[in-house]
Design an enzyme around this catalytic site. Structure first.
Site, short mmCIF file in Angstrom:
data_model
loop_
_atom_site.label_atom_id
_atom_site.label_comp_id
_atom_site.label_asym_id
_atom_site.label_seq_id
_atom_site.Cartn_x
_atom_site.Cartn_y
_atom_site.Cartn_z
N GLU A 70 -7.58 27.16 -14.69
CA GLU A 70 -7.79 26.93 -16.13
C GLU A 70 -8.05 25.45 -16.40
O GLU A 70 -8.86 25.10 -17.26
CB GLU A 70 -6.59 27.41 -16.96
CG GLU A 70 -6.38 28.91 -16.93
CD GLU A 70 -7.64 29.69 -17.26
OE1 GLU A 70 -8.26 29.43 -18.30
OE2 GLU A 70 -8.01 30.58 -16.47
N TRP A 122 -11.57 25.05 -15.81
CA TRP A 122 -12.41 25.53 -16.91
C TRP A 122 -12.54 24.43 -17.97
O TRP A 122 -13.61 24.21 -18.55
CB TRP A 122 -11.81 26.79 -17.58
CG TRP A 122 -12.29 28.07 -16.98
CD1 TRP A 122 -11.59 28.88 -16.14
CD2 TRP A 122 -13.58 28.70 -17.16
NE1 TRP A 122 -12.35 29.98 -15.81
CE2 TRP A 122 -13.57 29.89 -16.42
CE3 TRP A 122 -14.73 28.37 -17.89
CZ2 TRP A 122 -14.67 30.76 -16.37
CZ3 TRP A 122 -15.82 29.23 -17.84
CH2 TRP A 122 -15.79 30.41 -17.09
N TRP A 136 -28.15 37.40 -36.79
CA TRP A 136 -26.78 37.34 -37.31
C TRP A 136 -26.77 37.81 -38.76
O TRP A 136 -27.70 37.53 -39.52
CB TRP A 136 -26.22 35.92 -37.23
CG TRP A 136 -26.22 35.31 -35.86
CD1 TRP A 136 -26.93 34.25 -35.43
CD2 TRP A 136 -25.44 35.75 -34.73
NE1 TRP A 136 -26.66 33.98 -34.11
CE2 TRP A 136 -25.75 34.89 -33.65
CE3 TRP A 136 -24.52 36.78 -34.51
CZ2 TRP A 136 -25.18 35.01 -32.38
CZ3 TRP A 136 -23.94 36.90 -33.24
CH2 TRP A 136 -24.28 36.03 -32.21
N ASN A 167 -4.80 32.53 -25.85
CA ASN A 167 -6.16 32.58 -25.30
C ASN A 167 -6.76 33.98 -25.33
O ASN A 167 -7.92 34.16 -25.70
CB ASN A 167 -6.16 32.04 -23.88
CG ASN A 167 -7.54 32.11 -23.26
OD1 ASN A 167 -8.49 31.53 -23.78
ND2 ASN A 167 -7.68 32.85 -22.17
N TRP A 171 -21.69 32.83 -34.30
CA TRP A 171 -20.54 32.22 -33.62
C TRP A 171 -20.20 30.85 -34.20
O TRP A 171 -19.06 30.41 -34.15
CB TRP A 171 -20.81 32.10 -32.11
CG TRP A 171 -22.07 31.36 -31.75
CD1 TRP A 171 -23.32 31.89 -31.61
CD2 TRP A 171 -22.20 29.95 -31.48
NE1 TRP A 171 -24.22 30.91 -31.27
CE2 TRP A 171 -23.56 29.72 -31.18
CE3 TRP A 171 -21.32 28.88 -31.44
CZ2 TRP A 171 -24.06 28.45 -30.86
CZ3 TRP A 171 -21.79 27.62 -31.13
CH2 TRP A 171 -23.16 27.41 -30.85
N TRP A 214 -16.37 29.94 -27.72
CA TRP A 214 -17.16 30.72 -28.69
C TRP A 214 -18.47 31.19 -28.08
O TRP A 214 -18.88 32.34 -28.28
CB TRP A 214 -17.41 29.90 -29.97
CG TRP A 214 -16.23 30.06 -30.88
CD1 TRP A 214 -15.15 29.24 -31.00
CD2 TRP A 214 -15.96 31.19 -31.73
NE1 TRP A 214 -14.24 29.77 -31.86
CE2 TRP A 214 -14.71 30.97 -32.35
CE3 TRP A 214 -16.66 32.36 -32.04
CZ2 TRP A 214 -14.15 31.87 -33.25
CZ3 TRP A 214 -16.09 33.27 -32.93
CH2 TRP A 214 -14.85 33.02 -33.52
C1 LIG Z 1 -13.03 31.18 -28.78
C2 LIG Z 1 -12.17 30.20 -28.00
C3 LIG Z 1 -11.92 28.93 -28.53
C4 LIG Z 1 -11.13 28.00 -27.81
N1 LIG Z 1 -10.93 26.76 -28.36
C5 LIG Z 1 -10.20 25.84 -27.67
C6 LIG Z 1 -9.99 24.54 -28.18
O1 LIG Z 1 -10.49 24.17 -29.27
N2 LIG Z 1 -9.21 23.67 -27.47
C7 LIG Z 1 -8.65 24.04 -26.26
O2 LIG Z 1 -7.95 23.21 -25.65
N3 LIG Z 1 -8.87 25.25 -25.74
C8 LIG Z 1 -9.61 26.17 -26.40
N4 LIG Z 1 -9.80 27.41 -25.86
C9 LIG Z 1 -9.29 27.70 -24.51
C10 LIG Z 1 -7.88 28.32 -24.46
O3 LIG Z 1 -7.78 29.39 -25.33
C11 LIG Z 1 -6.77 27.31 -24.77
O4 LIG Z 1 -6.95 26.14 -24.01
C12 LIG Z 1 -5.40 27.89 -24.43
O5 LIG Z 1 -5.16 29.05 -25.16
C13 LIG Z 1 -4.33 26.85 -24.72
O6 LIG Z 1 -3.06 27.35 -24.46
P1 LIG Z 1 -2.16 26.76 -23.28
O7 LIG Z 1 -2.07 25.29 -23.39
O8 LIG Z 1 -0.88 27.53 -23.28
O9 LIG Z 1 -3.04 27.13 -22.02
P2 LIG Z 1 -2.71 27.39 -20.48
O10 LIG Z 1 -3.07 28.81 -20.20
O11 LIG Z 1 -1.35 26.95 -20.10
O12 LIG Z 1 -3.82 26.48 -19.75
C14 LIG Z 1 -3.57 25.11 -19.42
C15 LIG Z 1 -4.64 24.22 -20.01
O13 LIG Z 1 -5.91 24.52 -19.45
C16 LIG Z 1 -6.92 24.35 -20.43
N5 LIG Z 1 -7.59 25.65 -20.64
C17 LIG Z 1 -7.04 26.87 -20.50
N6 LIG Z 1 -7.97 27.82 -20.70
C18 LIG Z 1 -9.12 27.18 -21.01
C19 LIG Z 1 -10.44 27.61 -21.31
N7 LIG Z 1 -10.78 28.91 -21.34
N8 LIG Z 1 -11.37 26.67 -21.57
C20 LIG Z 1 -11.08 25.36 -21.52
N9 LIG Z 1 -9.84 24.88 -21.23
C21 LIG Z 1 -8.88 25.79 -20.97
C22 LIG Z 1 -6.23 23.90 -21.71
O14 LIG Z 1 -6.29 22.50 -21.77
C23 LIG Z 1 -4.81 24.39 -21.51
O15 LIG Z 1 -3.85 23.65 -22.22
C24 LIG Z 1 -10.59 28.36 -26.55
C25 LIG Z 1 -10.85 29.63 -26.03
C26 LIG Z 1 -11.63 30.54 -26.74
C27 LIG Z 1 -11.88 31.90 -26.16
#
Ligand SMILES: Cc1cc2nc3c(=O)[nH]c(=O)nc-3n(C[C@H](O)[C@H](O)[C@H](O)COP(=O)(O)OP(=O)(O)OC[C@H]3O[C@@H](n4cnc5c(N)ncnc54)[C@H](O)[C@@H]3O)c2cc1C
Length: 478
Positions: A280, A283, A312, A347, A365, A388
């Site tokens: 993650e 990602w 859309w 997420n 979107w 998105w």
């Molecule tokens: C539509 C959509 C919008 C999102 N918008 C954001 C946003 O504005 N900011 C944001 O930080 N994340 C975003 N995410 C990614 C992800 O949902 C969040 O990072 C995550 O839910 C944060 O929770 P956590 O810190 O407990 O994550 P954990 O699961 O503990 O992951 C650790 C870290 O990895 C990074 N990460 C995890 N998943 C992703 C991912 N898919 N893409 C990029 N980085 C990721 C984050 O920095 C996160 O804190 C988005 C995902 C989707 C599907």
């Protein structure tokens, strides 16, 4: 005098801060933060995120004060005024060099280029560092020298790079001799950004101590279960570090090292939970590299140009129902309430609500991207845009357009007993765990709540989305 200035942006921490460490090594250091409300409004930065920045700045100001590094606050409506504001400060304080950690995005790059040239015109040097990412954008490329578009291929190269050398933590600066410069008071409120409720603030305490506590606890107690637990929104299965990473209260290097430590230094083998979590972090890395390599996504253009032609729907009532958690689909509404009340959404649910908006409601979107940005405490252009565009099948390595999540199946699978739904929609608390996913099947019970009926027929709207994507001029997408 060899005075240095660190210009803090999304790196609100003392530890493992590359620009701060570099400045402190070169000479007596002063820190500055620019308050730019016009820019923040233009970027749709959420009030709860701006409040989080201010709260972290207060903590950081005290921590820097302990090292005799004064933190100054300067005001500029937008970034256009940053060169002038910083050049003036450098003259006032006889600054020799300014240090920053790189930020990514078109506006950020333009701003830094303008600041660098204004400073250099005044004989102040400008130094910028890789800090927000593990790898420099442009350094993880395909064999033909282009930016990767497929995550698994990008990750493979990241693994090779990590095997060769792990990004190292930088040293925390030591206390310097006191300077005759006073720290400024940190504002507690910025006009145009409502102060969030205390209940929201309490969920996201400011400061590096809190960020490190979360990281340590996650790495010690939860990371091994991450793969199994991360998709269930009623469980505390994820790190909840995103707000801290986005504001730079913790660094990706600190996260990587904590995960590696919990897995005997391995990132490709060993504990599957740790491997998945590092994935993650990659990602996060991937989407920032995409932002640099394909700047059109920074301008809110689709990564796949052919999807600009998706027809859309202009459906303001449906959009507002989604925004206000009134769609009549419990998992969607519960997730949207979580966002509105906490500034964060799980997420799995971000994907579910994003697919619902872009596929079942066939709404652009960009509407969802903007609404998320205006409410997320962790709002980040690259991750939000990536998420998105993934969900709407317009992005790089995104969900194929024909694989549309059913909100009901997702609800039954990931919130089987309805615990998450009932927490956020207490009006459904009397429904059975079967009925809670689609209350219109609950017969008489349904009539006793104010809960709305679904605003859309899931089967018909799914077919409508498939037809819309199939109608694209270039044929199939995904
Ligand atoms: C539509 C959509 C919008 C999102 N918008 C954001 C946003 O504005 N900011 C944001 O930080 N994340 C975003 N995410 C990614 C992800 O949902 C969040 O990072 C995550 O839910 C944060 O929770 P956590 O810190 O407990 O994550 P954990 O699961 O503990 O992951 C650790 C870290 O990895 C990074 N990460 C995890 N998943 C992703 C991912 N898919 N893409 C990029 N980085 C990721 C984050 O920095 C996160 O804190 C988005 C995902 C989707 C599907």
């Amino acid at each position: 005098m060899n005075r240095q200035l660190i210009w803090l942006r999304s790196d609100l921490r003392l530890h493992d801060n590359t620009a701060l460490a570099a400045a402190a090594q070169r000479g007596p250091t002063v820190a500055v933060y620019l308050i730019t409300p016009g820019q923040w409004l233009a970027h749709d930065d959420a009030p709860c995120k701006v409040d989080f920045w201010l709260r972290n700045l207060s903590k950081l100001s005290r921590a820097l004060g302990d090292l005799n590094v004064p933190l100054l606050i300067r005001h500029a409506a937008t970034w256009d005024q940053a060169p002038q504001a910083l050049a003036q400060l450098c003259r006032e304080l006889s600054i020799e060099a300014v240090h920053v950690n790189d930020e990514y995005g078109i506006h950020e790059s333009r701003r830094d280029a303008a600041v660098a040239s204004a400073l250099e015109a005044g004989n102040v040097s400008f130094h910028h560092y890789l800090d927000q990412l593990l790898f420099q954008p442009g350094s993880v490329l395909t064999k033909t020298g282009t930016y990767f578009q497929v995550f698994s291929q990008f990750r493979k190269v990241c693994y090779t790079r990590l095997h060769a050398a792990l990004p190292r933590l930088v040293e925390t600066p030591k206390a310097q001799a006191a300077l005759a410069v006073e720290s400024d008071l940190i504002p507690q409120h910025i006009s145009g950004f409502a102060t969030p409720d205390e209940s929201l603030r309490a969920l996201w305490p400011a400061g590096e101590d809190e960020a490190r506590r979360r990281l340590e606890q996650f790495a010690d107690e939860q990371i091994s279960d991450y793969k199994n637990e991360r998709d269930f929104p009623a469980k505390p299965g994820t790190s909840q570090l995103s707000a801290y990473l986005a504001a730079g209260v913790i660094s990706p290097r600190q996260c990587l090292h904590a995960a590696l430590q919990s897995n005997q230094g391995e990132f490709e083998s060993g504990d599957i939970g740790a491997i998945t979590w590092i994935n993650e972090l990659l990602w996060r890395e991937f989407y920032k590299h995409i932002l640099v390599g394909y700047p059109r996504v920074s301008r809110h253009r689709a990564f796949r140009p052919e999807t600009e032609a998706v027809p859309w729907r202009n459906a303001p009532e449906d959009l507002v129902a989604w925004q206000e958690a009134r769609t009549g689909l419990p998992i969607i509404d519960a997730a949207m309430r979580q966002l509105l009340e906490t500034g964060w959404m799980h997420n799995r649910l971000r994907m579910v609500v994003a697919m619902f908006l872009t596929k079942n409601l066939l709404i652009d979107w960009r509407e969802g991207e903007r609404f998320f940005m205006r409410h997320l405490i962790d709002g980040d252009l690259a991750a939000n845009n990536g998420g998105w565009q993934w969900s709407s099948s317009t992005g790089t390595d995104s969900a194929p357009y024909f694989r549309i999540f059913s909100p009901l199946s997702q609800s039954e699978k990931f919130d089987g007993d309805g615990r998450f739904i009932k927490h956020w929609l207490p009006e459904l608390s009397t429904l059975s765990k079967k009925e809670v996913h689609h209350p219109e099947t609950a017969g008489d019970l349904f009539g006793v709540t104010d809960y709305p009926r679904p605003i859309v027929d899931l089967k018909k709207s799914r077919d409508r989305a498939l037809a819309a994507f199939r109608s694209l001029p270039s044929g199939r997408v995904g």
